[in-house]
Design a protein around this motif. Sequence first.
Motif, short mmCIF file in Angstrom:
data_model
loop_
_atom_site.label_atom_id
_atom_site.label_comp_id
_atom_site.label_asym_id
_atom_site.label_seq_id
_atom_site.Cartn_x
_atom_site.Cartn_y
_atom_site.Cartn_z
N TYR A 277 -5.81 -2.16 -9.54
CA TYR A 277 -6.44 -1.35 -8.50
C TYR A 277 -7.41 -0.36 -9.14
O TYR A 277 -7.05 0.35 -10.09
N ARG B 225 -9.41 -3.84 -5.56
CA ARG B 225 -8.42 -4.50 -6.41
C ARG B 225 -8.96 -5.84 -6.89
O ARG B 225 -9.85 -6.42 -6.27
N VAL C 142 -10.37 -2.65 -0.76
CA VAL C 142 -9.08 -2.45 -0.12
C VAL C 142 -9.19 -1.39 0.98
O VAL C 142 -8.74 -1.61 2.11
N TRP D 140 -10.99 2.33 -2.77
CA TRP D 140 -10.07 1.60 -3.63
C TRP D 140 -10.43 0.11 -3.55
O TRP D 140 -10.64 -0.42 -2.44
#
Length: 115
Positions: free
Chosen positions: A93, A38, A48, A36
Amino acid sequence: QVQLEESGGGLVQPGGSLSLSCVASGITVSIYDMSWYRQVPGKQRELVATSTPGGRTGYADSVKGRFTISRDNVKNLLFLQMNSLKFEDTAVYYCKAAYQYLSWWGQGTQVTVSS
């Protein structure tokens, strides 16, 4: 054709929780590094959390202890559980899948933390 589709974003108050999902098609996530990221306007996309096929996970210092990455290899899903959200977690995200020199990105889902 590889596709990643994120969902679960939205508006949440500080201290609240959200759970993001990413469904993958065209790949078998069990052999991919899944992550992930962002991004906020005017800034670089930042990592992340990441999950390896072997089960190792890693987190940005800013989210350690608050966010949890997990995957369902059978359903080809990646998750991000976000707790104790802060204003500074506001961003788009993105889900990313990577294998050797190849990588794919989803379109992103907006998370807004606001009172």
